[in-house]
Write a protein that holds these residues in place. Sequence first.
Motif, PDB file in Angstrom:
ATOM      1  N   GLU A 283       2.071   8.368  17.127  1.00 37.93           N
ATOM      2  CA  GLU A 283       1.692   7.083  16.524  1.00 37.93           C
ATOM      3  C   GLU A 283       0.972   7.270  15.188  1.00 37.93           C
ATOM      4  O   GLU A 283       0.558   6.301  14.563  1.00 37.93           O
ATOM      5  N   ASP A 284       0.804   8.522  14.791  1.00 30.95           N
ATOM      6  CA  ASP A 284      -0.006   8.810  13.607  1.00 30.95           C
ATOM      7  C   ASP A 284       0.890   8.924  12.370  1.00 30.95           C
ATOM      8  O   ASP A 284       1.690   9.851  12.259  1.00 30.95           O
ATOM      9  N   PRO A 285       0.767   7.961  11.437  1.00 28.94           N
ATOM     10  CA  PRO A 285       1.664   8.009  10.276  1.00 28.94           C
ATOM     11  C   PRO A 285       1.360   9.160   9.326  1.00 28.94           C
ATOM     12  O   PRO A 285       2.150   9.437   8.424  1.00 28.94           O
ATOM     13  N   PHE A 286       0.221   9.829   9.526  1.00 30.67           N
ATOM     14  CA  PHE A 286      -0.123  10.951   8.649  1.00 30.67           C
ATOM     15  C   PHE A 286       0.442  12.281   9.178  1.00 30.67           C
ATOM     16  O   PHE A 286       0.097  13.340   8.683  1.00 30.67           O
ATOM     17  N   LEU A 287       1.262  12.189  10.232  1.00 30.45           N
ATOM     18  CA  LEU A 287       1.912  13.383  10.775  1.00 30.45           C
ATOM     19  C   LEU A 287       3.417  13.150  10.851  1.00 30.45           C
ATOM     20  O   LEU A 287       3.857  12.034  11.093  1.00 30.45           O
TER      21      LEU A 287
ATOM     22  N   LYS B 213       0.007   3.554   6.680  1.00 32.09           N
ATOM     23  CA  LYS B 213      -1.017   4.445   6.124  1.00 32.09           C
ATOM     24  C   LYS B 213      -2.053   3.651   5.346  1.00 32.09           C
ATOM     25  O   LYS B 213      -3.258   3.843   5.510  1.00 32.09           O
ATOM     26  N   LEU B 214      -1.561   2.760   4.522  1.00 28.11           N
ATOM     27  CA  LEU B 214      -2.455   1.965   3.675  1.00 28.11           C
ATOM     28  C   LEU B 214      -3.495   1.220   4.517  1.00 28.11           C
ATOM     29  O   LEU B 214      -4.700   1.266   4.223  1.00 28.11           O
ATOM     30  N   PHE B 215      -3.037   0.560   5.566  1.00 27.04           N
ATOM     31  CA  PHE B 215      -3.959  -0.242   6.375  1.00 27.04           C
ATOM     32  C   PHE B 215      -4.972   0.656   7.083  1.00 27.04           C
ATOM     33  O   PHE B 215      -6.151   0.305   7.208  1.00 27.04           O
ATOM     34  N   LEU B 216      -4.509   1.818   7.553  1.00 23.79           N
ATOM     35  CA  LEU B 216      -5.431   2.740   8.229  1.00 23.79           C
ATOM     36  C   LEU B 216      -6.458   3.309   7.245  1.00 23.79           C
ATOM     37  O   LEU B 216      -7.644   3.428   7.571  1.00 23.79           O
TER      38      LEU B 216
END
Length: 586
Positions: A297-301, A358-361
Amino acid sequence: MLPHKQIELKLQAAVREILPDADVSAVLVRPCEPKFGDYQSNALMSLAKVRKMNPRQLATDTLAKLDVSELCAKVEIAGAGFLNFRLKNSVLAQTLEAAARREHLFFDQAAQPKTVVIDFSSPNVAKPMHVGHIRSTGIGDALQRTLRLLGHTVISDNHIGDWGTQFGKLLLGWKQSLDRAAIERDAIAELERLYKLINAECDANPARLEEAKAELVKLQAGDAENISIWKEMIRLSQIQFDTIYSRLGVKFDFALGESFYNPWLGDVVSDLMQRGIARESEGAVGVFSDGSLLPKEDPFLVNRDGEWIADPALVRKSDGGFNYTTTDLATIDYRLKTWSPDEIVYVVDDRQGPHFKKLFLIFARWQSAAANKVKLVHVGFGKIMGDDGKPFKTRSGDTVKLGDLLDEAEERAYKIVSEKSAELPESQRKEIARVIGLGAVKYADLLPNRQSDYIFSWDKMLALQGNTAPYLVYAYARIKSIFRKAESGKRKAEIALAAPEELTLAKHLLNFGITLEAVADELRPNYLCNYLFELAGKFTSFYENCPVLKADDAATRDSRLALCDLTARVLKQGLETLGIETVEQM
Ligand code: ARG
């Protein structure tokens, strides 16, 4: 207040009496299948479930506290604990009479108006708007119109792409190869030519690329000549964008553009670094996973061959330039400080889904207090496909320019209108063709669930039968023609509903507001398309079964004429809310 709202408030009060601690805001009354009733509430079942109560018992207890006898002919408990409501015909008739007196048009103003920023359309400078731009532009406009109609405050902002590395090449092209006559004729085509020319040269010759980079650096440093050429490119592009927007009837409150945020980008990055949210990596600066989410669920991975590796959001390039994400972070910050919105809605292609995630996180990590107050929503959408199943292109394989597409829509509609209504003067046929052609393109784009890809088909969207704009505009014009045949004079204001088709039509009219609210809540204009298509269908069965001008007596005729008029008004208002015009005759 519309009857379903009155029922809802009474139901909420009854539930509150029985379950004082319950959050009754989820206790809603919604239209249902006619065999069950006119409206239904399913809220008691979930309330019972969390309390481990018997739902039917809760329904029985609630019913004992609920007095809707003024509004309903019947209230029933059904199934596992549904409540079904059947409206009194007299209440239905009174609601229609009030609408006929222009007291309402079947929708209420929002009880809690919100302030919503809608970021939509957002084309890039020096590039033509293409067919894909109809999506963000049409969906965004339908949403702003819906929210405004319901009394919300909307700030629409066209986040134009007016900054970035492409300007190095464009500046070089402008200085060395500009064709003055061509830029006068069609500025965007000339800018596109210049860009392609220099781009090809840069690919072949690294020295050219260095020259282009040098122009970019000068622009970024505020060089007067480069700034003025850049401003001219924006101005010329904006003229072409505005031509399309005025053709489409789309208005923005602001078009601040990416470059507007330049003064703040450096501060955004240093602040992110200071707070330990961003860090340097290979000369650039990026935001990485903080490990708070499951990898999938992690968009940075991203998963490469079974292994999770970092996929950071870059906020500063190794050459010192800033990224799309940096600008978007500064933009959120600015919008919050300037307009204090409850929501910011981005109507952007689904391919940018990961960017917005990513932006929202990042924003939530950067300004958690502010992020808690604002809802950031990406309203994504799919692609427009050709009938070969690939993205829609011209026959020669180029992207379809939006202006050309709109021209073709009007031309095709003109043929159809001229066949159908040869007797109308040419200027009128042209005007009908404009409304029908543009309406057809917009409607075909709004009708599918926005996340699905759809196949572009002229024949389908221009058909006079089926769920299309021409069909709906025609349905409206046909009702107007009834009034041209009716004698004028004072009509009775009473509405009597006897025939089943009259009742069905009347009940559907009452659901206009619920539909608008659903569009506003879920940001899905297709609900309104389908509502209007059903309305036109229900009107047709009414009109086929219930003589209007030839009704048995004057009272029946006047009542039916009132139904015709209300249907026409809802069709017109509904289409207008989708950004589609109507014609009185066709
Ligand atoms: N100009 C961008 C593009 O063409 C879309 C911008 C959308 N809005 C935003 N705030 N990122 O891809």
